[in-house]
Design a protein around this motif. Structure first.
Motif, mmCIF file in Angstrom:
data_model
loop_
_atom_site.group_PDB
_atom_site.id
_atom_site.type_symbol
_atom_site.label_atom_id
_atom_site.label_comp_id
_atom_site.label_asym_id
_atom_site.label_seq_id
_atom_site.Cartn_x
_atom_site.Cartn_y
_atom_site.Cartn_z
ATOM 1 N N VAL A 56 0.830 -1.211 0.000
ATOM 2 C CA VAL A 56 0.000 0.000 0.000
ATOM 3 C C VAL A 56 0.869 1.267 0.000
ATOM 4 O O VAL A 56 0.566 2.222 -0.707
ATOM 5 C CB VAL A 56 -0.969 -0.008 1.209
ATOM 6 C CG1 VAL A 56 -1.689 1.323 1.335
ATOM 7 C CG2 VAL A 56 -1.983 -1.141 1.059
ATOM 8 N N VAL A 57 1.976 1.264 0.767
ATOM 9 C CA VAL A 57 2.747 2.515 0.912
ATOM 10 C C VAL A 57 3.323 3.087 -0.389
ATOM 11 O O VAL A 57 3.478 4.307 -0.488
ATOM 12 C CB VAL A 57 3.865 2.429 1.991
ATOM 13 C CG1 VAL A 57 3.263 2.297 3.370
ATOM 14 C CG2 VAL A 57 4.841 1.323 1.703
ATOM 15 N N PRO A 58 3.617 2.276 -1.412
ATOM 16 C CA PRO A 58 4.053 2.917 -2.651
ATOM 17 C C PRO A 58 2.948 3.768 -3.286
ATOM 18 O O PRO A 58 3.223 4.683 -4.057
ATOM 19 C CB PRO A 58 4.402 1.735 -3.564
ATOM 20 C CG PRO A 58 4.696 0.607 -2.633
ATOM 21 C CD PRO A 58 3.763 0.812 -1.474
ATOM 22 N N HIS A 59 1.685 3.485 -2.955
ATOM 23 C CA HIS A 59 0.556 4.247 -3.504
ATOM 24 C C HIS A 59 0.114 5.374 -2.573
ATOM 25 O O HIS A 59 -0.304 6.420 -3.022
ATOM 26 C CB HIS A 59 -0.650 3.327 -3.735
ATOM 27 C CG HIS A 59 -0.397 2.210 -4.692
ATOM 28 N ND1 HIS A 59 -0.715 2.296 -6.021
ATOM 29 C CD2 HIS A 59 0.160 0.991 -4.522
ATOM 30 C CE1 HIS A 59 -0.388 1.167 -6.629
ATOM 31 N NE2 HIS A 59 0.152 0.354 -5.738
ATOM 32 N N VAL A 60 0.128 5.081 -1.277
ATOM 33 C CA VAL A 60 -0.350 6.060 -0.301
ATOM 34 C C VAL A 60 0.750 6.264 0.727
ATOM 35 O O VAL A 60 1.131 5.321 1.426
ATOM 36 C CB VAL A 60 -1.621 5.555 0.425
ATOM 37 C CG1 VAL A 60 -2.170 6.639 1.341
ATOM 38 C CG2 VAL A 60 -2.679 5.115 -0.568
ATOM 39 N N LYS A 61 1.265 7.480 0.819
ATOM 40 C CA LYS A 61 2.388 7.721 1.723
ATOM 41 C C LYS A 61 1.871 8.174 3.088
ATOM 42 O O LYS A 61 1.377 9.293 3.231
ATOM 43 C CB LYS A 61 3.285 8.800 1.109
ATOM 44 C CG LYS A 61 4.638 8.844 1.747
ATOM 45 C CD LYS A 61 5.558 9.808 1.030
ATOM 46 C CE LYS A 61 6.747 10.082 1.936
ATOM 47 N NZ LYS A 61 7.114 11.457 2.010
ATOM 48 N N PRO A 62 1.968 7.322 4.096
ATOM 49 C CA PRO A 62 1.419 7.699 5.404
ATOM 50 C C PRO A 62 2.320 8.696 6.128
ATOM 51 O O PRO A 62 3.541 8.690 5.947
ATOM 52 C CB PRO A 62 1.380 6.379 6.170
ATOM 53 C CG PRO A 62 2.455 5.545 5.554
ATOM 54 C CD PRO A 62 2.568 5.979 4.112
ATOM 55 N N THR A 63 1.693 9.549 6.966
ATOM 56 C CA THR A 63 2.480 10.404 7.842
ATOM 57 C C THR A 63 2.620 9.745 9.213
ATOM 58 O O THR A 63 3.531 10.043 9.960
ATOM 59 C CB THR A 63 1.809 11.775 8.030
ATOM 60 O OG1 THR A 63 0.472 11.565 8.512
ATOM 61 C CG2 THR A 63 1.746 12.541 6.731
ATOM 62 N N MET A 64 1.669 8.861 9.521
ATOM 63 C CA MET A 64 1.729 8.132 10.794
ATOM 64 C C MET A 64 1.353 6.680 10.556
ATOM 65 O O MET A 64 0.444 6.396 9.771
ATOM 66 C CB MET A 64 0.704 8.703 11.779
ATOM 67 C CG MET A 64 1.226 9.769 12.692
ATOM 68 S SD MET A 64 -0.046 10.206 13.893
ATOM 69 C CE MET A 64 -0.310 11.906 13.452
ATOM 70 N N VAL A 65 2.051 5.759 11.226
ATOM 71 C CA VAL A 65 1.641 4.353 11.209
ATOM 72 C C VAL A 65 1.428 3.910 12.649
ATOM 73 O O VAL A 65 2.317 4.052 13.491
ATOM 74 C CB VAL A 65 2.693 3.450 10.528
ATOM 75 C CG1 VAL A 65 2.357 1.974 10.733
ATOM 76 C CG2 VAL A 65 2.777 3.746 9.033
#
Lengths: 448, 238
Positions: free
Chosen positions: A125-134
């Protein structure tokens, strides 16, 4: 060209979601996969328009509840939030959640996002949606055939987090496994800061130091591998806690004080010790988004738990409580919650072995079912595709009052009308939906 | 009569509900009127082979597999003696693999204890499935669940049986597990014994034989066990 592709993908996804809803299906992930086939960059295009925080919630247990709490809290602050609050937590489900909040022209109508994400899927998922918090709620032994061993899950998460070096981690500091992810990274912790005497005997995976393999010691211990741990050999220990729960009371709902980066009092009408962690995690996220804690008590009061999270029904004048439990930690916590109710009761345990449940049911032997002997349970019923495995498990656990049954309306009625003042139904994932709809129908007076 | 089960390193080897195997042995021996003592060994304890009637070695993650193997090397000769003198033993999952000549983790090859003639090679994909094995030893099927990445090849040793469903030792030769004297070794968990009461009873009868007790085992009511066993065989063989 890309714009047109995106538009087609969005329209297809929206249409399929609408159509499958018309047909009475949940339709929360399939269409997203098709949209990504049409336009592989769509999700990236949509998510990069989000100006505020993008939070991703992972962990074995509690991620749906935690994610939905974060969503409710952010919403109460006037934010428009992308959220996959139906629990579709792999890449297609995430895509669907974003598409639902976009115009057909591909413009996002949201300020921030709170996304539940499967542990093994996060790296996709992270290559598509860059999280600021996990957020990592906890890492327990789960469905073994899907994830293999706990180190493998940790490896997947580590791989995903390494792709977003700026991300802020929100970790369960009481979990010696989850905190491994925080090594040399920006990290905020939450935890329960006092001994609450909730422990039951359980399987011990994770209770060894992941740095040196020595057995961990505990100043106090909550459940599974959670507590105030330290390694007598290498010095690894529970980190200092940024959002800690103190003065915990669980006699009537749950109340506790949060102490640390903020100070506030909370009192909610939920049950189950594990909910303290879900609440702590969501409050930590809210504060890390630079929002104030004013008014959060009323948000928790209004929050309606997901189906099958200690969901209550009244059938023929008797209360029936339905609870989802998917793994040893979940079952042991559900059993601990049943134990707090001293009334004479009947208990149903139902386990299916569909792929989404985990086809390997050996974990049933890691659940401390024996505790139920002290729960004032008059009758115990077992059901689901693995009902006979449950019957064997309970036989070897020394139970004699076990009945094998189905989860049809007729059988549920029989269970509910058996001796006792209340009925608890502890079921795993795919049993949940069928049982819930049958209980709803029975509550509405439909028996056929 | 008192029967002692040596449960090796349950603190480290506790994957896949292994306690069920101990529960099954204990229950079925107690029902036959035997006194059962379960001795749980910690990793730093010496195994008392002299006063052991059956050894159980279960499965663990790769890291634990290496720790346990290194530890058992310290008592390798005694271990070999125990097995060659008809000592009874059940080994499951990684407990099976370390008894062979060699096994591989992702990065390294390790020397096994060399008690049985098998070789384990690291495969590409994990074998994850329900398994049914036709087992002549007990005249019926054995059912369980496999989840292993090793490809196990038997040398001069008999397999536990023929695979009717699932992958088995290596996905090629339709074998599953291994039998050597009174040692039963297999990749199956589930846990193994609760759903295979005949296999449990075979192990118990070997314990009694070795202790010079000749009477046959009284039959027990196995309707729950057989129903759980039957669920797997009906589902995959019909």
């Amino acid at each position: 060209m890309k714009k047109i592709k995106n538009m087609i993908a969005i329209m297809v996804c929206k249409f399929l979601t609408f159509a499958s809803k018309l047909m009475g299906k949940k339709g929360s992930s399939g269409p997203g996969g098709i949209a990504l086939k049409i336009s592989p960059t769509l999700l990236k295009d949509l998510s990069s328009q989000i100006k505020g925080d993008i939070i991703m919630v992972c962990g074995t247990n509690g991620k749906t509840t935690t994610n939905n709490l974060i969503y409710s809290l952010l919403k109460s602050k006037g934010k428009t939030v992308v959220c996959n609050n139906v629990g579709a937590n792999m890449l297609p489900g995430v895509a669907c959640a974003f598409i639902n909040m976009s115009t057909v022209f591909g413009r996002m109508k949201a300020d921030c996002a709170s996304i539940e994400c499967d542990e093994a899927s996060l790296r996709r998922v992270v290559p598509h949606v860059k999280p600021t918090m996990v957020v990592v709620t906890n890492l327990f032994r789960d469905q073994l055939d899907r994830y293999g061993e706990i180190e493998m899950t940790l490896g997947y998460l580590d791989e995903a987090i390494a792709k977003v070096p700026d991300v802020k981690l929100v970790l369960n500091g009481d979990d010696p496994v989850s905190v491994q992810l925080g090594k040399d990274r920006k990290c905020i912790t939450f935890g329960v800061d006092e001994n609450c005497n909730v422990n039951v005997r359980e399987s011990k995976e994770g209770r060894f130091c992941l740095n040196c393999s020595h057995e961990l010691s505990y100043n106090y211990y909550h459940y599974s591998q959670l507590g105030d741990y330290y390694c007598p050999n290498c010095g690894f220990k529970r980190p200092s806690i940024d959002y800690g729960a103190k003065n915990v009371s669980m006699t009537d709902g749950i109340s506790f004080d949060i102490d640390g980066k903020i100070k506030t009092k909370l009192s909610v009408n939920y049950r189950g010790f594990y909910n303290i962690y879900n609440i702590l995690a969501s409050v930590a996220v809210l504060c890390e988004c630079n929002e104030s804690c004013d008014g959060i008590n009323s948000v928790f009061d209004l929050y309606k738990p997901q189906i099958g999270r200690m969901e209550s029904f009244i059938i023929d004048g008797k209360q029936t409580v339905l609870n989802l439990a998917k793994n040893p930690a979940g079952f042991n916590q559900a059993i601990a919650t049943v134990m707090t109710d001293v009334r004479p009761k009947s208990v149903l345990i139902a386990v299916n072995d569909a792929p989404s449940d985990g086809r390997d049911v050996s974990w049933l032997w890691d659940v401390d079912f024996e505790k139920l002997k002290e729960s004032n349970a008059k009758n115990i019923f077992v059901s689901g595709t693995r009902k006979h495995d449950l019957a064997v498990r309970l036989k070897y656990g020394g139970f004699e009052n076990v009945t094998v049954c189905e989860t049809s309306r007729d059988d549920l009625k029989t269970i509910i009308s058996s001796d006792g003042d209340i009925c608890y139904m502890l079921v795993n994932y795919t049993v949940l939906f069928e049982t819930q709809s049958n209980l709803k129908a029975l509550e509405g007076g439909k028996s056929k | 009569m008192k029967i002692t089960i040596a449960h090796l390193f349950p603190d480290l080897l506790n994957l896949y509900g292994d306690l069920g195997n101990i529960a099954s042995l204990t229950y079925r021996m107690q029902k036959r009127g035997f006194e059962v003592c379960v001795k749980e060994y910690a990793i730093d304890e010496k195994i008392d082979f002299e006063n052991t009637d059956i050894i159980y070695l279960g499965g663990g993650a790769e890291k634990e597999q290496v720790t346990v193997c290194t530890k058992l090397f310290e008592q390798k000769d005694e271990f070999e003696n125990y097995i060659s003198n008809d000592g009874v033993m059940l080994a499951t999952c990684t407990g099976f693999e370390i008894l062979g000549n060699s096994f591989e983790t992702e990065s390294e090859t390790h020397k096994g204890l060399g008690i049985i003639d098998i070789k384990c090679v690291h495969g590409k994909e994990r074998f994850i499935d329900d398994v049914i094995v036709e087992c002549d030893l007990i005249g019926t099927t054995v059912v369980g669940f496999e989840n292993h990445i090793s490809r196990i090849f038997c040398g001069n040793i008999k397999p536990l049986g023929k695979v009717l469903h699932g992958s088995g030792n290596n996905g090629e030769d339709k074998t599953e597990g291994a039998i050597f004297k009174n040692l039963v070794a297999t990749s199956l968990h589930g846990p193994l014994l609760p759903k295979n009461p005949k296999l449990t009873d075979w192990l118990i009868s070997k314990i009694l034989e070795r202790k010079g007790e000749s009477s046959s085992l009284a039959p027990l009511d196995d309707s729950e066990e057989n129903a759980a066993h039957g669920y797997i065989t009906d589902r995959f063989l019909k």
